[in-house]
Design a protein around this motif. Structure first.
Motif, mmCIF file in Angstrom:
data_model
loop_
_atom_site.group_PDB
_atom_site.id
_atom_site.type_symbol
_atom_site.label_atom_id
_atom_site.label_comp_id
_atom_site.label_asym_id
_atom_site.label_seq_id
_atom_site.Cartn_x
_atom_site.Cartn_y
_atom_site.Cartn_z
ATOM 1 N N ALA A 94 -44.859 51.760 15.941
ATOM 2 C CA ALA A 94 -45.627 50.823 15.464
ATOM 3 C C ALA A 94 -45.644 49.994 14.713
ATOM 4 O O ALA A 94 -45.142 50.548 13.299
ATOM 5 C CB ALA A 94 -46.947 51.461 15.520
ATOM 6 N N PHE A 95 -45.512 48.284 14.749
ATOM 7 C CA PHE A 95 -44.814 48.007 13.569
ATOM 8 C C PHE A 95 -46.043 47.403 12.761
ATOM 9 O O PHE A 95 -47.066 47.019 13.290
ATOM 10 C CB PHE A 95 -44.748 46.664 14.422
ATOM 11 N N SER A 96 -46.249 47.599 11.747
ATOM 12 C CA SER A 96 -47.074 47.244 11.074
ATOM 13 C C SER A 96 -46.351 46.427 9.524
ATOM 14 O O SER A 96 -45.570 47.649 9.337
ATOM 15 C CB SER A 96 -48.444 48.498 10.826
ATOM 16 N N LEU A 97 -46.916 45.891 9.066
ATOM 17 C CA LEU A 97 -46.810 45.386 7.799
ATOM 18 C C LEU A 97 -47.550 45.801 6.843
ATOM 19 O O LEU A 97 -47.053 45.728 5.526
ATOM 20 C CB LEU A 97 -47.103 43.994 7.403
ATOM 21 N N PRO A 104 -47.852 48.988 5.553
ATOM 22 C CA PRO A 104 -47.017 49.811 4.312
ATOM 23 C C PRO A 104 -46.449 48.905 3.230
ATOM 24 O O PRO A 104 -46.263 49.775 1.977
ATOM 25 C CB PRO A 104 -45.698 51.208 5.451
ATOM 26 N N LEU A 105 -45.954 47.807 3.566
ATOM 27 C CA LEU A 105 -45.312 47.014 2.779
ATOM 28 C C LEU A 105 -46.303 47.161 1.404
ATOM 29 O O LEU A 105 -45.316 46.979 0.118
ATOM 30 C CB LEU A 105 -44.574 45.245 3.180
ATOM 31 N N HIS A 130 -45.101 52.727 -2.210
ATOM 32 C CA HIS A 130 -44.444 53.138 -1.848
ATOM 33 C C HIS A 130 -43.298 51.493 -0.980
ATOM 34 O O HIS A 130 -42.470 52.320 -0.500
ATOM 35 C CB HIS A 130 -44.229 54.746 -0.991
ATOM 36 N N GLY A 131 -44.076 50.543 -1.001
ATOM 37 C CA GLY A 131 -43.714 49.905 -0.598
ATOM 38 C C GLY A 131 -42.963 48.400 -1.164
ATOM 39 O O GLY A 131 -41.765 48.910 -1.564
ATOM 40 N N ILE A 132 -43.004 47.251 -1.262
ATOM 41 C CA ILE A 132 -42.616 46.442 -2.014
ATOM 42 C C ILE A 132 -42.042 46.832 -3.149
ATOM 43 O O ILE A 132 -41.493 46.595 -3.977
ATOM 44 C CB ILE A 132 -42.568 44.826 -1.805
ATOM 45 N N LEU A 137 -41.768 49.377 -4.987
ATOM 46 C CA LEU A 137 -40.806 50.421 -4.965
ATOM 47 C C LEU A 137 -39.268 49.662 -4.521
ATOM 48 O O LEU A 137 -38.427 50.006 -5.998
ATOM 49 C CB LEU A 137 -41.202 51.949 -4.093
ATOM 50 N N LEU A 196 -39.895 50.868 7.171
ATOM 51 C CA LEU A 196 -41.282 51.520 6.283
ATOM 52 C C LEU A 196 -42.071 50.751 7.656
ATOM 53 O O LEU A 196 -42.996 51.184 8.108
ATOM 54 C CB LEU A 196 -41.953 50.865 4.870
ATOM 55 N N THR A 197 -41.906 49.534 8.129
ATOM 56 C CA THR A 197 -42.640 48.373 9.033
ATOM 57 C C THR A 197 -43.179 49.337 10.715
ATOM 58 O O THR A 197 -43.543 49.375 11.237
ATOM 59 C CB THR A 197 -42.074 47.062 8.785
#
Lengths: 129, 382
Positions: free
Chosen positions: A13-16, A18-19, A23-25, A27, B134-135
């Motif tokens: 499932a594509f999702s922004l 988590p960014l 732990h996203g951008i 990190l 991640l995405t």
């Protein structure tokens, strides 16, 4: 296998969202910064390394200059002993021009041995008969 | 019971005790992939030292076991499980790094320190792929293990995935080594796309001579710098620089010789074979594996582009321009990517020799990817 493909495709499932989490951008940015920082420090160290090595392996300061002639002068007693030894060995009129110490490169013992060896079987000249 | 029935029963028993009974289409596909690796290694000479052990391991790992027999790397008490222990616990990769260190000559890097930054820039592939993974639903730990494929360093990828995502280890290892073998195919189009002909023809000054003292001091101090900033990299970086010190100090020639020859060969055989044997179709042939392969390709391409573009960026400030092609060698993959730089450079100017210049970002890339792995491990382990 087909089942696993279907299961997996349903789980992708594509999702922004988590960014934006910790732990996203953040990190990723921190990771790149640390990599760059470490290698920039390595660059700085490598840049100064030749100078550091030059300091470490610099030659020791030269000794104060002394008069070479003064160093060469032997004590009178030694000169007398050498002259006496030469006179006893040569047994004919002679003049000592120079005295110097033998260095390892001179192979003094080998040279003396070779001289004695050659002199031990000297062939007399015919005209002396 | 008639003789016919007896023979039929025995034939059925025999069939059940052969591998044919448990053979699934997935196993056959994997066996063909393994044979393909062996073909590529022998016929095309793509990374033969890795692809032959991996390819044969793939074939071994996909022979189905008979019921009641434990054979695979995933079953307790098997020989393969014991050999796989070194992969599972991340033992083999540091030993390989020891051998790599004993082989590596850091002289070109020491003679032109600014090229080290290209090895840092190429790590952008690791972190962008991490974000990409991640995405699409991977956990941060899995994404970190996938991203490190962009480091183009097989042992590092195996080490990190064994720590963060053991379930993906087989797919990540195969992807990392496959892309390392395909460096001569993947990199040149990106290199030509992002550089002009004039840039590809830039000549660089020959490297200065580096003293023995510099080569001895470097591994010790560089280790301290890298691991104080990223303690997670202490095992990989430590072994790399330890191996290099063995080589450079010249008083431990026997140890250095063993580390860079017999020892690394033994560990490479075990590592390659065990990674191959872990690609059992039931564990490996999943959509996630295909995704990992796709992300790995993206990671590799982005890393190559990152190094190239950073070299062009550096040229904006430098009086003595650097050939941006050598930025592509920042992806590690020692020494293949440096060789690719040499080949692409010589296609433009046959008298331009870039190999030694490219070795600087190449070995810096090894250090950079190990630091990146250390950061990901320390941040994502808990």
């Amino acid at each position: 296998m087909i089942l696993s493909l279907e299961q997996a495709s349903s789980s992708i499932a594509f999702s922004l969202a988590p960014l934006l989490e910790e732990h996203g951008i953040p990190l990723a940015v921190m990771g790149m910064l640390v990599v760059f920082l470490a290698l920039v420090l390595v660059v700085a160290f490598i840049t100064i390394l030749p100078r550091v090595v030059a300091q470490i392996s610099a030659p020791s300061p030269p000794r104060p200059m002394t008069d070479p002639a003064a160093e060469d002068v032997l004590p009178e007693e030694t000169l007398v002993v050498i002259a006496a030894a030469v006179a006893a060995t040569v047994c004919r009129p002679h003049r000592i021009v120079r005295i110097r110490g033998l260095t390892p490169e001179d192979h003094g013992w080998s040279l003396e041995g070779r001289l004695q060896h050659h002199q031990s079987h000297r062939i007399p000249h015919r005209d002396r008969r | 019971m008639t003789a016919y029935d007896y023979i039929a029963t025995k034939a059925a028993q025999l069939w059940a005790t052969t591998a044919f009974s448990g053979m699934e289409p997935g196993n056959m596909i994997m066996i063909m992939i393994g044979a393909g690796f062996i073909y590529l290694a022998i016929a095309k000479e793509y990374e033969p030292l890795l692809l032959v052990p991996i390819g044969f391991g793939v074939i071994v790992g996909n022979i189905p076991a008979v019921a009641g027999m434990t054979l695979s790397v995933y079953e307790e008490g098997t020989v393969l499980k014991y050999l796989y222990f070194g992969v599972e616990k991340g033992i083999y990769p540091p030993l390989i790094f020891l051998g790599i260190g004993a082989m590596t000559d850091f002289s070109t890097m020491l003679s032109n320190p600014k090229l080290v930054l290209l090895g840092a820039a190429a790590q952008i592939g690791v972190f962008l792929t991490y974000l990409g993974a991640l995405t699409i639903g991977f956990t941060p730990q899995e994404a970190g293990a996938i991203g490190i494929i962009g480091g183009a360093d097989g042992p590092t990828a195996i080490f990190l995935s064994s720590k963060l995502a053991p379930a993906l280890l087989g797919a990540i290892a195969i992807a990392a080594y496959s892309y390392m073998a395909l460096v001569p195919v993947i990199q040149p189009p990106i290199m030509r796309l992002l550089t002009t002909q004039a840039e590809r023809r830039i000549r660089m000054k020959p490297s200065r001579e580096v003293s023995r003292e510099e080569r001895i001091i470097f591994p010790v101090v560089a280790f301290l710098i890298c691991t104080t900033l990223a303690p997670g990299a202490v095992v990989l970086i430590g072994m790399l620089f330890f191996g290099n010190l063995l080589k450079e100090c010249t008083v431990t020639d026997r140890l250095a010789l063993t580390a860079r020859s017999a020892m690394i060969d033994i560990v490479t055989i075990l590592l390659g074979f065990c990674v191959g044997a872990s690609t059992n179709a039931q564990h490996f042939l999943q959509a996630r594996s295909i995704l990992i392969f796709c992300l790995g390709a993206v990671s590799f391409a982005v890393a190559t582009a990152g190094g190239l573009l950073f070299a062009k960026f550096m040229n904006l400030f430098l009086n003595e321009k650097i050939n941006p092609l050598i930025g592509a060698a920042g992806v590690s993959a020692v020494p293949d990517s440096a060789r690719v730089v040499q080949v692409v450079g010589q296609q433009e100017d046959p008298t331009n020799f870039l190999l030694m210049h490219a070795m600087a970002p190449n070995v810096a890339g090894v250090i950079g990817s190990a630091i990146a792995a250390g950061i990901l491990w320390s941040q994502l382990a808990n």
